[in-house]
Design a protein around this motif. Structure first.
Motif, PDB file in Angstrom:
ATOM      1  N   ARG A   1       0.829  -1.215   0.000  1.00  0.00           N
ATOM      2  CA  ARG A   1       0.000   0.000   0.000  1.00  0.00           C
ATOM      3  C   ARG A   1       0.858   1.257   0.000  1.00  0.00           C
ATOM      4  N   LEU A   2       1.954   1.233   0.779  1.00  0.00           N
ATOM      5  CA  LEU A   2       2.844   2.392   0.800  1.00  0.00           C
ATOM      6  C   LEU A   2       3.494   2.610  -0.562  1.00  0.00           C
ATOM      7  N   GLU A   3       3.892   1.515  -1.200  1.00  0.00           N
ATOM      8  CA  GLU A   3       4.492   1.641  -2.523  1.00  0.00           C
ATOM      9  C   GLU A   3       3.485   2.185  -3.529  1.00  0.00           C
ATOM     10  N   GLU A   4       2.257   1.678  -3.426  1.00  0.00           N
ATOM     11  CA  GLU A   4       1.213   2.184  -4.328  1.00  0.00           C
ATOM     12  C   GLU A   4       0.944   3.660  -4.081  1.00  0.00           C
ATOM     13  N   ALA A   5       0.882   4.042  -2.778  1.00  0.00           N
ATOM     14  CA  ALA A   5       0.640   5.449  -2.461  1.00  0.00           C
ATOM     15  C   ALA A   5       1.791   6.325  -2.947  1.00  0.00           C
ATOM     16  N   GLU A   6       3.026   5.819  -2.807  1.00  0.00           N
ATOM     17  CA  GLU A   6       4.177   6.596  -3.279  1.00  0.00           C
ATOM     18  C   GLU A   6       4.146   6.739  -4.794  1.00  0.00           C
ATOM     19  N   GLN A   7       3.788   5.648  -5.494  1.00  0.00           N
ATOM     20  CA  GLN A   7       3.700   5.731  -6.946  1.00  0.00           C
ATOM     21  C   GLN A   7       2.621   6.719  -7.380  1.00  0.00           C
ATOM     22  N   ARG A   8       1.481   6.677  -6.658  1.00  0.00           N
ATOM     23  CA  ARG A   8       0.420   7.634  -6.985  1.00  0.00           C
ATOM     24  C   ARG A   8       0.876   9.055  -6.711  1.00  0.00           C
ATOM     25  N   GLN A   9       1.618   9.242  -5.603  1.00  0.00           N
ATOM     26  CA  GLN A   9       2.095  10.581  -5.294  1.00  0.00           C
ATOM     27  C   GLN A   9       3.084  11.070  -6.349  1.00  0.00           C
ATOM     28  N   ARG A  10       4.000  10.161  -6.750  1.00  0.00           N
ATOM     29  CA  ARG A  10       4.952  10.549  -7.794  1.00  0.00           C
ATOM     30  C   ARG A  10       4.238  10.871  -9.108  1.00  0.00           C
ATOM     31  N   ALA A  11       3.238  10.027  -9.434  1.00  0.00           N
ATOM     32  CA  ALA A  11       2.488  10.283 -10.664  1.00  0.00           C
ATOM     33  C   ALA A  11       1.731  11.601 -10.579  1.00  0.00           C
ATOM     34  N   LEU A  12       1.182  11.884  -9.372  1.00  0.00           N
ATOM     35  CA  LEU A  12       0.451  13.142  -9.195  1.00  0.00           C
ATOM     36  C   LEU A  12       1.382  14.337  -9.358  1.00  0.00           C
ATOM     37  N   VAL A  13       2.558  14.252  -8.753  1.00  0.00           N
ATOM     38  CA  VAL A  13       3.504  15.362  -8.875  1.00  0.00           C
ATOM     39  C   VAL A  13       3.944  15.543 -10.325  1.00  0.00           C
ATOM     40  N   SER A  14       4.213  14.399 -10.996  1.00  0.00           N
ATOM     41  CA  SER A  14       4.644  14.491 -12.389  1.00  0.00           C
ATOM     42  C   SER A  14       3.551  15.086 -13.277  1.00  0.00           C
ATOM     43  N   ASP A  15       2.326  14.566 -13.096  1.00  0.00           N
ATOM     44  CA  ASP A  15       1.219  15.083 -13.912  1.00  0.00           C
ATOM     45  C   ASP A  15       0.927  16.541 -13.580  1.00  0.00           C
ATOM     46  N   ALA A  16       1.008  16.884 -12.294  1.00  0.00           N
ATOM     47  CA  ALA A  16       0.756  18.278 -11.913  1.00  0.00           C
ATOM     48  C   ALA A  16       1.796  19.205 -12.527  1.00  0.00           C
ATOM     49  N   ALA A  17       3.064  18.767 -12.498  1.00  0.00           N
ATOM     50  CA  ALA A  17       4.113  19.587 -13.119  1.00  0.00           C
ATOM     51  C   ALA A  17       3.866  19.752 -14.614  1.00  0.00           C
ATOM     52  N   HIS A  18       3.424  18.657 -15.249  1.00  0.00           N
ATOM     53  CA  HIS A  18       3.147  18.733 -16.685  1.00  0.00           C
ATOM     54  C   HIS A  18       1.988  19.689 -16.969  1.00  0.00           C
ATOM     55  N   GLU A  19       0.945  19.627 -16.148  1.00  0.00           N
ATOM     56  CA  GLU A  19      -0.209  20.507 -16.357  1.00  0.00           C
ATOM     57  C   GLU A  19       0.140  21.961 -16.068  1.00  0.00           C
ATOM     58  N   LEU A  20       1.039  22.174 -15.130  1.00  0.00           N
ATOM     59  CA  LEU A  20       1.407  23.553 -14.796  1.00  0.00           C
ATOM     60  C   LEU A  20       2.265  24.198 -15.887  1.00  0.00           C
ATOM     61  N   ARG A  21       2.955  23.389 -16.647  1.00  0.00           N
ATOM     62  CA  ARG A  21       3.849  23.949 -17.661  1.00  0.00           C
ATOM     63  C   ARG A  21       3.089  24.735 -18.723  1.00  0.00           C
ATOM     64  N   SER A  22       1.911  24.222 -19.143  1.00  0.00           N
ATOM     65  CA  SER A  22       1.188  24.880 -20.245  1.00  0.00           C
ATOM     66  C   SER A  22       0.740  26.295 -19.885  1.00  0.00           C
ATOM     67  N   PRO A  23      -0.015  26.511 -18.772  1.00  0.00           N
ATOM     68  CA  PRO A  23      -0.410  27.894 -18.473  1.00  0.00           C
ATOM     69  C   PRO A  23       0.769  28.784 -18.121  1.00  0.00           C
ATOM     70  N   LEU A  24       1.780  28.236 -17.461  1.00  0.00           N
ATOM     71  CA  LEU A  24       2.946  29.063 -17.153  1.00  0.00           C
ATOM     72  C   LEU A  24       3.679  29.461 -18.426  1.00  0.00           C
ATOM     73  N   ALA A  25       3.819  28.518 -19.358  1.00  0.00           N
ATOM     74  CA  ALA A  25       4.469  28.849 -20.631  1.00  0.00           C
ATOM     75  C   ALA A  25       3.663  29.870 -21.404  1.00  0.00           C
ATOM     76  N   SER A  26       2.313  29.753 -21.355  1.00  0.00           N
ATOM     77  CA  SER A  26       1.462  30.723 -22.055  1.00  0.00           C
ATOM     78  C   SER A  26       1.600  32.116 -21.452  1.00  0.00           C
ATOM     79  N   ILE A  27       1.600  32.179 -20.122  1.00  0.00           N
ATOM     80  CA  ILE A  27       1.754  33.483 -19.463  1.00  0.00           C
ATOM     81  C   ILE A  27       3.102  34.103 -19.811  1.00  0.00           C
TER      82      ILE A  27
END
Length: 448
Positions: free
Chosen positions: A232-258
């Motif tokens: 469960r901890l490994e799954e939670a860590e993987q989800r957290q890493r995926a969340l951070v990665s996806d969040a960083a990817h989503e943040l790049r578009s509006p920041l790049a546009s601005i």
């Protein structure tokens, strides 16, 4: 300052403490058993002597009453017998017994007769080694029969048994302590293996698992539980890493546009339409704000571990009416009174996300219904979602191609927030075909 005995004891290893406790319990049990054994054996042997002596005294009394006594009195078990007349004189004795001095004086004979129990007597004054067990019985014509038997052999036997127990008991305790030390060490070996396995698990070896013993005992259950926890901890860590990665990817578009809009505006300020630039920057800033709010909502859901922020009665029908009133495109078809337990703000966010998605994709209308059994539905008449994608859209940062091509599309977190929130409230959510369009179905447990 020296540690107290209790502190010293607590600092010792489990193997040492278990061995000491087992040895101490055995020592106490053996000591009690030895004491009980010697006591019971003593009483049994003395009781046997008393019965035999009393039987011999009864035989002599019967003979004395019948006038058939022989001199000396014959006995076959070494019992000493004296017959005393009413004046205190000894009339008949067994061979070797004293003919002048009674074993018990008149007062002692009276006490034994009154108690009806045998008594102890030191035999040394009568040239008899060791103590005697004496019985007194009354006969006819005021006569008294005194019967006594030496019990030196009994005391010798009891002393021998006591010495054997005194020597054998410590040997048994030492033997058990050694056996306990070995058995407990073998029993704790799987726990030591678990400790070594846990020490080898690092951030670079997260996928490793603890060794599970073959025996189906408590240690096996502990190892299985710990491995499940690691999974469960490994799954939670993987989800957290995926969340951070996806969040960083989503943040790049509006920041790049601005950044691009501001660089263009600053590079050519004389021909720049500043109100239009400000509107573009504001739109990207709003996208960033919505993404930050969604990420914060998911983080709070994960932090609470699937439990709502509050657990209180909520009038779900009031929440539905207030939410639908904010949308001109939405129409409330059925709204039965329903009370659920949970957090009103989280439930309002669930409905808001569903209505937002429906309004974004509908062609003409959005219908919302709440039935008395706790079923909430949001239906639109848009293009819908293919059956193979209806479960996938609940994953975080999942957007279908149609959603990715629309500027007003979200970051793919809305339905993920809906599912996590509904599960925290003990319910479930799924999507189904509305022919045409799509229907989101939420089931929540109703407070009766």
């Amino acid at each position: 300052m020296a540690d107290s005995p209790l502190v010293w004891w607590r600092r010792q290893g489990l193997r040492f403490r278990l061995t000491v406790v087992a040895a101490a319990v055995l020592a106490l049990a053996l000591a009690i058993s030895a004491s009980v054994l010697l006591t019971v054996l003593d009483r049994a042997l003395i009781g046997t002597v008393d019965d035999s002596t009393r039987q011999q005294a009864q035989t002599v009394r019967v003979q004395a009453d019948a006038g058939t006594l022989t001199s000396p009195i014959a006995t076959h078990d070494g019992t000493i017998v004296q017959v005393i007349d009413e004046r205190g004189r000894i009339t008949d004795v067994t061979y070797g017994a004293d003919r002048l001095v009674p074993l018990l004086d008149a007062r002692a004979r009276a006490e034994v007769l009154r108690d009806g129990q045998a008594t102890f007597l030191d035999g040394r004054p009568y040239a008899i080694s060791g103590p005697l067990r004496v019985v007194v019985i009354s006969a006819d014509h005021g006569r008294t029969v005194i019967a006594a038997r030496p019990i030196g052999e009994i005391q010798t036997s009891l002393g021998t048994a006591g010495r054997i127990l005194l020597i054998g008991t410590p040997m048994l305790i030492v033997l058990l302590a050694v056996a306990s030390w070995l058995i407990i060490g073998r029993t704790l070996r799987p726990i030591a293996a678990l400790r070594r396995g846990a020490a080898e698990i690092t951030h670079t070896a997260r996928s490793r698992r603890l060794p599970v013993p073959e025996s189906r005992d408590e240690v096996h259950s502990l190892a299985t539980t710990l491995n499940d926890m690691l999974a469960r901890l490994e799954e939670a860590e993987q989800r957290q890493r995926a969340l951070v990665s996806d969040a960083a990817h989503e943040l790049r578009s509006p920041l790049a546009s601005i950044r691009l809009q501001l660089e263009v505006a600053l590079g050519h300020p004389e021909g720049q339409d500043w109100p239009e630039t400000a509107e573009g920057v504001m739109e990207d800033a709003m996208r960033l704000s919505r993404l930050a709010e969604d990420l914060l909502a998911l983080a709070r859901l994960d932090e609470r571990g699937g439990v709502p922020a509050r657990s209180e009665p909520v009038d779900l029908d009031e929440v539905v009416r207030q939410t639908v009133d904010r949308y001109g495109e939405a129409r409330l078809t059925v709204c039965d009174p329903v009370v659920v337990r949970g957090d009103a703000l989280d439930l309002s966010r669930v409905l808001t996300n569903l209505v937002d998605n429906a309004v974004r994709h509908t062609s003409s209308k959005v219908e919302v219904a709440l039935t008395a059994d706790g079923v909430l539905t949001v239906t639109d008449d848009g293009p819908g979602i293919p059956a193979q994608d209806r479960e996938r859209v609940f994953n975080r940062f999942t957007r279908l191609d149609s959603g990715r091509s629309r500027d007003e599309g979200g970051a793919g977190l809305g339905l993920a927030i809906v599912r996590e929130t509904v599960r925290a409230h003990g319910g479930g959510v799924h999507l189904e075909d509305a022919s045409p369009g799509l229907r989101a179905v939420v089931r929540l447990p109703v407070v009766r």
